[in-house]
Design a protein around this motif. Structure first.
Motif, PDB file in Angstrom:
ATOM      1  N   THR A 180       0.350  -0.943  -0.075  1.00 33.75           N
ATOM      2  CA  THR A 180      -0.276  -0.105   0.052  1.00 33.75           C
ATOM      3  C   THR A 180       0.895   1.046  -0.118  1.00 33.75           C
ATOM      4  OG1 THR A 180      -1.818  -1.349   1.145  1.00 33.75           O
ATOM      5  CG2 THR A 180      -2.067   1.212   1.330  1.00 33.75           C
ATOM      6  N   ARG A 181       0.637   1.981  -0.814  1.00 37.50           N
ATOM      7  CA  ARG A 181       1.427   3.098  -0.967  1.00 37.50           C
ATOM      8  C   ARG A 181       0.465   4.179   0.209  1.00 37.50           C
ATOM      9  NH1 ARG A 181       4.644   3.972  -4.724  1.00 37.50           N
ATOM     10  NH2 ARG A 181       4.584   2.650  -6.847  1.00 37.50           N
ATOM     11  N   TYR A 182       1.628   5.032   0.894  1.00 37.08           N
ATOM     12  CA  TYR A 182       0.482   6.045   2.064  1.00 37.08           C
ATOM     13  C   TYR A 182       0.363   7.257   1.520  1.00 37.08           C
ATOM     14  CZ  TYR A 182      -1.066   1.889   5.072  1.00 37.08           C
ATOM     15  OH  TYR A 182      -0.991   0.732   5.298  1.00 37.08           O
ATOM     16  N   LYS A 183       1.745   7.890   1.172  1.00 41.74           N
ATOM     17  CA  LYS A 183       2.319   8.881   0.872  1.00 41.74           C
ATOM     18  C   LYS A 183       3.315   8.789  -0.117  1.00 41.74           C
ATOM     19  CE  LYS A 183       4.291  12.919   2.928  1.00 41.74           C
ATOM     20  NZ  LYS A 183       4.322  14.170   4.260  1.00 41.74           N
ATOM     21  N   GLU A 184       3.183   9.953  -1.276  1.00 41.59           N
ATOM     22  CA  GLU A 184       4.064  10.066  -2.438  1.00 41.59           C
ATOM     23  C   GLU A 184       4.520  11.046  -3.064  1.00 41.59           C
ATOM     24  OE1 GLU A 184       4.502   7.836  -6.615  1.00 41.59           O
ATOM     25  OE2 GLU A 184       3.797   6.750  -5.329  1.00 41.59           O
ATOM     26  N   GLY A 185       6.325  11.514  -3.167  1.00 43.23           N
ATOM     27  CA  GLY A 185       5.838  12.954  -3.727  1.00 43.23           C
ATOM     28  C   GLY A 185       5.256  14.272  -2.786  1.00 43.23           C
ATOM     29  N   ASN A 186       5.368  13.660  -1.200  1.00 47.30           N
ATOM     30  CA  ASN A 186       4.358  14.614  -0.296  1.00 47.30           C
ATOM     31  C   ASN A 186       2.455  14.620  -0.153  1.00 47.30           C
ATOM     32  OD1 ASN A 186       7.079  15.817   1.305  1.00 47.30           O
ATOM     33  ND2 ASN A 186       7.131  16.939  -0.447  1.00 47.30           N
ATOM     34  N   VAL A 187       2.276  13.777  -1.191  1.00 44.47           N
ATOM     35  CA  VAL A 187       1.475  13.980  -1.800  1.00 44.47           C
ATOM     36  C   VAL A 187       0.254  12.021  -0.693  1.00 44.47           C
ATOM     37  CG1 VAL A 187      -0.560  13.317  -3.178  1.00 44.47           C
ATOM     38  CG2 VAL A 187       0.813  15.298  -3.338  1.00 44.47           C
ATOM     39  N   ILE A 188      -0.928  12.467   0.917  1.00 43.13           N
ATOM     40  CA  ILE A 188      -1.065  11.618   1.284  1.00 43.13           C
ATOM     41  C   ILE A 188      -2.112  10.528   0.578  1.00 43.13           C
ATOM     42  CG2 ILE A 188      -3.079  10.897   2.717  1.00 43.13           C
ATOM     43  CD1 ILE A 188      -1.100  13.944   4.476  1.00 43.13           C
ATOM     44  N   LEU A 189      -1.785   9.597  -0.069  1.00 44.32           N
ATOM     45  CA  LEU A 189      -2.778   8.688  -0.801  1.00 44.32           C
ATOM     46  C   LEU A 189      -3.881   7.933  -0.603  1.00 44.32           C
ATOM     47  CD1 LEU A 189       0.535   7.075  -3.253  1.00 44.32           C
ATOM     48  CD2 LEU A 189      -1.590   9.118  -3.585  1.00 44.32           C
TER      49      LEU A 189
END
Length: 160
Positions: free
Chosen positions: A138-147
């Motif tokens: 699971t991606r929770y946050k990427e590139g300072n963006v909360i997913l």
């Protein structure tokens, strides 16, 4: 002007007018500075961050692969890193400290596809001594963006 870079990193869709207002400078100064950053290779591209888990019919799988490699006498880790960057499955390559030398982010259509990439293409490279593959669940946050927020996570548990 690192403030400009921070704003662009946060939201590359801001217009020059918006950036100028936020920085207290003219639109022309913003445009000139962006052009200069692009010329110098500081700004390398603009990218959308997509929450692929929300896209219907998406079968993408991501993995972080740690590599132990034997550096070349003349080029160190650079030559093997550049060779790995050429694979289309590879999104990112990082030189690391610690137990492994390189960290490689890859994408594929399935776990099996990534496993075959590691077994047949990556681990067979001359300098590669060993690999450790970690699949992203699971991606929770990427590139300072909360997913994914906690509320979304809780809601999904109850729906299933």
């Amino acid at each position: 002007m690192t403030k400009l870079l921070n704003l662009l990193q946060e939201n590359a869709r801001l217009t020059n007018a918006q950036l100028a207002a936020m920085l207290g400078i003219s639109e022309k100064e913003v445009a000139d500075q962006i052009a200069k950053y692009e010329e110098q290779g500081i700004l390398r591209g603009y990218q959308a961050i997509i929450n692929w888990e929300e896209v219907q019919g998406n079968d993408n799988v991501s993995a972080l692969i740690e590599l132990r490699v034997a550096p070349k006498k003349e080029t160190g880790f650079d030559s093997i890193a550049h060779r790995i960057m050429e694979f289309e499955e590879v999104e990112s390559v990082y030189l690391m400290s610690g137990g492994f030398d390189l960290a490689v982010m890859v994408h594929g259509k399935s776990i099996q596809e990534i496993a075959m990439f590691v077994a047949k293409r990556l681990s067979t490279l001359d300098s590669v001594l060993s690999t450790a593959t970690h699949f992203v669940l699971t991606r929770y946050k990427e590139g300072n963006v909360i997913l994914h927020s906690q509320m979304e996570h809780d809601r999904r548990e109850y729906v299933q």
